[in-house]
Design a protein around this motif. Structure first.
Motif, short mmCIF file in Angstrom:
data_model
loop_
_atom_site.label_atom_id
_atom_site.label_comp_id
_atom_site.label_asym_id
_atom_site.label_seq_id
_atom_site.Cartn_x
_atom_site.Cartn_y
_atom_site.Cartn_z
N SER A 15 -9.66 -18.70 -16.09
CA SER A 15 -10.64 -19.05 -14.54
C SER A 15 -8.98 -18.59 -14.19
CB SER A 15 -10.57 -20.17 -14.85
OG SER A 15 -9.52 -21.29 -15.04
N THR A 16 -8.09 -18.92 -14.45
CA THR A 16 -6.79 -18.78 -13.65
C THR A 16 -6.02 -17.58 -13.64
OG1 THR A 16 -5.42 -20.13 -14.90
CG2 THR A 16 -4.65 -18.80 -13.55
N LEU A 17 -6.28 -16.12 -14.54
CA LEU A 17 -5.97 -15.31 -14.78
C LEU A 17 -7.53 -14.65 -13.35
CD1 LEU A 17 -5.26 -14.17 -17.54
CD2 LEU A 17 -3.68 -14.25 -16.48
N LEU A 18 -8.39 -15.37 -14.19
CA LEU A 18 -9.22 -13.97 -12.79
C LEU A 18 -9.54 -14.94 -11.27
CD1 LEU A 18 -13.02 -14.58 -14.95
CD2 LEU A 18 -11.69 -12.87 -14.61
N PHE A 19 -8.70 -15.68 -11.02
CA PHE A 19 -8.24 -16.17 -9.78
C PHE A 19 -7.36 -15.16 -9.17
CE2 PHE A 19 -8.30 -19.16 -6.18
CZ PHE A 19 -7.34 -19.12 -6.57
N ASN A 20 -6.00 -15.31 -10.01
CA ASN A 20 -5.12 -14.44 -9.30
C ASN A 20 -5.32 -13.14 -9.05
OD1 ASN A 20 -3.51 -16.82 -10.39
ND2 ASN A 20 -2.17 -15.75 -12.01
N ASN A 21 -6.60 -12.48 -10.80
CA ASN A 21 -7.03 -11.14 -10.05
C ASN A 21 -7.48 -10.99 -8.62
OD1 ASN A 21 -7.02 -8.84 -11.15
ND2 ASN A 21 -9.42 -8.62 -11.76
N GLN A 22 -7.99 -11.87 -8.77
CA GLN A 22 -8.70 -11.69 -7.47
C GLN A 22 -8.69 -11.88 -6.27
OE1 GLN A 22 -12.19 -11.04 -6.96
NE2 GLN A 22 -12.00 -10.36 -9.54
N PHE A 23 -7.50 -13.46 -6.03
CA PHE A 23 -6.64 -13.18 -5.37
C PHE A 23 -5.13 -11.92 -5.14
CE2 PHE A 23 -4.06 -15.62 -2.36
CZ PHE A 23 -2.71 -15.42 -2.74
N ILE A 24 -5.31 -11.69 -5.47
CA ILE A 24 -4.14 -10.57 -5.81
C ILE A 24 -4.84 -9.20 -5.08
CG2 ILE A 24 -2.85 -8.65 -6.81
CD1 ILE A 24 -1.53 -10.82 -9.01
N LYS A 25 -6.23 -8.95 -5.71
CA LYS A 25 -6.93 -8.32 -5.55
C LYS A 25 -7.73 -8.03 -3.80
CE LYS A 25 -10.03 -6.26 -8.79
NZ LYS A 25 -10.94 -6.70 -9.44
N ARG A 26 -7.14 -8.90 -2.80
CA ARG A 26 -7.69 -9.66 -1.66
C ARG A 26 -5.83 -9.52 -0.88
NH1 ARG A 26 -10.96 -13.88 -3.44
NH2 ARG A 26 -9.38 -15.30 -3.71
N PRO A 73 7.25 -7.26 -2.63
CA PRO A 73 7.04 -9.28 -2.22
C PRO A 73 5.83 -9.19 -3.00
CG PRO A 73 7.86 -8.44 -0.49
CD PRO A 73 7.75 -7.15 -1.59
N LEU A 74 4.56 -8.13 -3.47
CA LEU A 74 3.46 -8.29 -3.99
C LEU A 74 4.41 -8.74 -4.80
CD1 LEU A 74 0.39 -8.13 -4.15
CD2 LEU A 74 0.74 -5.30 -4.04
N ILE A 75 4.75 -7.34 -6.22
CA ILE A 75 5.26 -8.25 -7.15
C ILE A 75 5.72 -9.55 -7.56
CG2 ILE A 75 7.32 -7.50 -9.06
CD1 ILE A 75 4.45 -5.32 -8.65
N LYS A 76 6.60 -10.06 -6.60
CA LYS A 76 7.43 -11.26 -6.87
C LYS A 76 5.55 -11.88 -6.01
CE LYS A 76 11.71 -10.60 -7.69
NZ LYS A 76 11.96 -11.68 -8.38
N LEU A 77 5.40 -11.96 -6.36
CA LEU A 77 3.76 -12.58 -5.95
C LEU A 77 2.85 -12.86 -6.85
CD1 LEU A 77 1.64 -14.77 -3.85
CD2 LEU A 77 0.73 -12.61 -3.34
N ILE A 78 3.31 -12.00 -7.98
CA ILE A 78 2.72 -12.20 -9.25
C ILE A 78 3.14 -12.22 -9.86
CG2 ILE A 78 1.37 -10.12 -11.06
CD1 ILE A 78 1.25 -8.18 -8.93
N GLU A 79 4.32 -11.82 -10.13
CA GLU A 79 4.86 -13.09 -10.91
C GLU A 79 4.72 -14.41 -10.45
OE1 GLU A 79 9.18 -9.89 -11.38
OE2 GLU A 79 9.40 -11.58 -10.68
N GLU A 80 5.32 -15.00 -9.14
CA GLU A 80 4.77 -16.43 -8.89
C GLU A 80 3.77 -16.89 -9.46
OE1 GLU A 80 7.89 -16.15 -5.23
OE2 GLU A 80 5.71 -16.90 -4.92
#
Length: 721
Positions: free
Chosen positions: A190-201, A440-447
């Motif tokens: 669920s977290t990966l799916l949420f992260n994926n959707q969040f990062i897509k947005r 910044p996007l990469i750092k967001l993904i890492e965080e």
């Protein structure tokens, strides 16, 4: 493993599972950038649990060959081969697969992968911890999924020659592990799916902002250039009309320059290219002849008789600043086709910084402007680029597969992308770039993934503690019941699943409960009757709950879900009849003030009043009235006469404004008003209620912005098909 000890059934199963994993690993699921989800390794876990280490190694060698073809990195054989052996030997030691996986990646997998990436890859050092962590999270997912498959697939329950634990596990241990398995898989998935959707947005928002910025900056850049082109054009025109006052040209040029300070310098030449007027005058000594006849801006304007905008070049005479020249021919009154000179203005490239400053909402973005020869006109400070230099870029990041255009400007040899960009070509052939740093996007993904890992660890510890406490509270009473229940055993008890897999406490209870089996059979019939009665009661209760789920309890109106269903039916009917549909959003004005002044009881009274008034006003069978949420209401109406709709809505609005409400707690009287946004359209406008609501919501905001207590609507024409 000696050849004589090879079990052919195990051997075949290991190969089959390996081929399945190989096929799956040929298509790793790409979540974002270079973050793949490898699911083919599930078969390694299954083989290790069922068959042991050596068969698991065979499965792993076949399975990870798919990753080798995709990634072209031999580390997969070493790291995942060792993992297969580790999980297989852990099974022989009665250690659960998930616990063994966590230990392997903490002690072996993560350090080994970090060392390999440092020595044999070009991955930036700052990205290594995140990539290593990503690998371990991926391993937790496929290990949890593989262990659950072994638990829930009946074929694996009855696999006769599988590895059996040497010691029977307690109920406490089994329950804790099952909870942790389910929690790990569900939380990570669920977290990966949420992260994926969040990062897509986030990606979509970044690129949309870049597109908006490049459009915005391109518009202002074009306006800026055109304004100065127009200034030079107008000046050439009135100079052509004012030839008798050439002695006054110096004063006029100085005045013009004061009106357009973005020109670094301005000059007027005669037909031989000699400067006869210049501003600022103090920068150029006109006591000596100064010629610009060799300059392109003179030749283009004079000989080709056209307005000319030059490429960026190094200035001379007035200074050595990088400039862009705008020039136009000056004609005599006697002949409109014979130029007698030119007027030229040199744009100060630093003035483009003022255009960049208009992009106030996107401070992270950079602006880059190049001419038609790909030479830099202007670049933001963060880019560290110098005007006049040729722009050198490197298109990179194809392996990231983000769907965004990316390039490197500062360090073109770096394989890691520096910027996401958008471009626009201006009317004069210049190219404008807006760039957003990728870091910044990469750092967001890492965080996000670090937070995922931290949450997982915390959840595992909490789950481990809670399930142990719960299972202890269950198993201790069960053990006492098992010891005290009955005295004689029933013979010929041979239930393989209970004997091989059940926890100690449940197994002991089973032995004693067999003595009471026949006694319990007499109660089965009675129990079935009771169950049937309870089922009937439950169906009645469910029917009541279904009714409650369709109606808002406070207002008695439909809720949004039912409104959507009603809209579908109405849309279908009106489409057949070719009649218009009205969708309106109503929002009580200053409702927060009502709640603050009258209390929540007063607010509830206002909601009830508007609901009752809506029901009395819109009372046709086809009218749909719903509470949309909070103080918002939704109307879905069918009209054949669109001219009456505005009158009908305004009638309701005025009637509500005249209605006096009474606070049930304080008995104080008050009134409320409502703002209404509506759309009137034929069904061909859209089959989705969300599209209608979106347009109605826009009109509602217009009603609010224009003073509230108003009706704002739009009427969409019928779309021809």
């Amino acid at each position: 493993m000696a050849l004589s000890s090879v079990n052919m059934t195990h051997y075949k199963l290991a190969i089959i599972l390996g081929i399945i994993g190989f096929s799956i690993n040929l298509y790793p699921i790409l979540l974002l950038a270079n973050i793949p989800l490898v699911l083919g390794n599930i078969v390694i876990v299954i083989t290790a649990i069922l068959l042991g280490p050596w068969y698991a190694l065979l499965t792993a060698m076949i399975c990870v060959s798919g990753l080798m073809l995709v990634w072209d990195s031999p580390h997969v054989y070493l790291i995942f081969g060792l993992e297969a052996l580790w999980l297989g030997f852990a099974k022989r030691k009665n250690i659960y697969a998930l616990y063994a996986c966590i230990a392997y990646w903490l002690l072996v997998g993560m350090p080994m992968f970090y060392l390999y990436a440092t020595l044999f890859t070009h991955i930036p050092t700052e990205s290594l911890p995140f990539i290593v962590l990503k690998q371990s999270i991926n391993a937790l997912i496929y290990t949890s999924l593989g262990a659950l498959i072994v638990l829930i697939v009946p074929y694996f329950w009855h696999f006769k020659t599988k590895l059996i634990d040497n010691h029977r596990r307690t109920f406490n241990t089994q329950l804790t592990y099952t909870f942790i398995l389910v929690l790990t898989l569900s939380l990570l998935s669920s977290t990966l799916l949420f992260n994926n959707q969040f990062i897509k947005r986030q990606k979509a928002m970044i690129y949309e902002n870049l597109q908006d910025s490049v459009t915005h900056l391109g518009h202002f850049t074009s306006i800026f250039v055109n304004e100065h082109v127009k200034a030079i054009t107008n000046a050439a025109h009135w100079l052509s009309l004012d030839l008798e006052e050439q002695s006054d040209w110096q004063y006029q040029l100085t005045s013009l320059h004061q009106s357009y300070p973005s020109f670094l310098t301005m000059l007027i030449t005669n037909n031989k290219g000699q400067v006869i007027a210049a501003s600022p005058k103090k920068k150029l000594d006109l006591s000596q002849p100064v010629s610009v006849a060799d300059r392109e801006y003179f030749q283009q304007a004079f000989f080709y008789q056209q307005i000319f905008i030059s490429s960026v070049f190094q200035g001379r005479g007035f200074g050595n600043d990088p400039i862009i020249a705008i020039s136009a021919p000056i004609y005599s009154r006697q002949s409109e086709h014979e130029p007698i000179g030119i007027i030229e203005g040199s744009l100060n490239l630093r003035q483009f910084a003022s255009i960049e400053h208009t992009n106030t909402k996107n401070h992270q973005q950079a602006m880059l402007l190049v001419d038609e020869n790909n030479r830099i006109i202007y670049a933001s400070n963060m880019l560290a680029l110098t005007p006049l230099e040729p722009l050198k870029v490197q298109q990179v990041g194809q392996e990231y597969k983000t769907g965004l255009p990316m390039m490197n400007i500062i360090n073109t040899k770096n394989l890691t992308p520096e910027f996401i960009y958008a471009t626009a070509t201006l009317e004069n052939g210049w190219t404008l770039y807006t760039l957003n740093p990728l870091l910044p996007l990469i750092k967001l993904i890492e965080e996000l993934y670090l937070a995922t890992f931290a949450i997982l660890l915390i959840a595992l510890f909490i789950t481990f503690y809670i399930t142990r406490i719960v299972s202890l509270r269950l198993t201790q009473p069960l053990a006492i019941i098992a010891k005290d229940f009955g005295e004689h055993n029933i013979k010929n008890v041979n239930i393989e699943q209970v004997q091989n897999e059940a926890p100690q406490e449940i197994y002991a209870l089973h032995q004693r409960l067999q003595k009471s089996k026949h006694a319990l059979m007499s109660y089965q019939s009675e129990l079935e009757n009771n169950v049937q009665l309870r089922t009937i009661e439950l169906e009645r209760a469910n029917s009541q709950l279904k009714s409650l789920s369709e109606i808002d309890p406070l207002t008695g109106l439909y809720n949004r879900r039912i409104a959507e269903l009603k809209f579908c039916s109405l849309h279908e009917i009106n489409q057949r009849n070719n009649e218009t549909i009205v969708v309106a959003l109503l929002d009580l004005d200053h409702f927060k003030q009502v709640n603050d002044q009258q209390g929540h009881l007063g607010g509830d009274e206002a909601l009830k009043t508007i609901s009752n008034l809506l029901i009395r006003t819109f009372k046709r069978d086809t009218d749909v009235i719903a509470r949309f949420g909070g103080e918002e209401f939704l109307l879905i109406l069918s009209f054949s006469d669109t001219l009456k709709i505005e009158t009908h809505l305004n009638h309701f609005r005025e009637k509500l404004a005249r209605t006096q409400l009474t606070n049930p707690q304080t008995q104080h009287s008050f009134s409320v008003t409502v703002s209404i946004g509506a759309i009137i359209a034929f069904p061909s406008f859209s089959p989705s209620l969300d599209d209608w609501i979106k347009q109605a919501d826009i009109n509602l905001y217009k009603a609010k912005d224009s003073g509230r207590n108003k009706v704002v609507y739009t009427q969409q024409p019928e779309e021809k098909t």
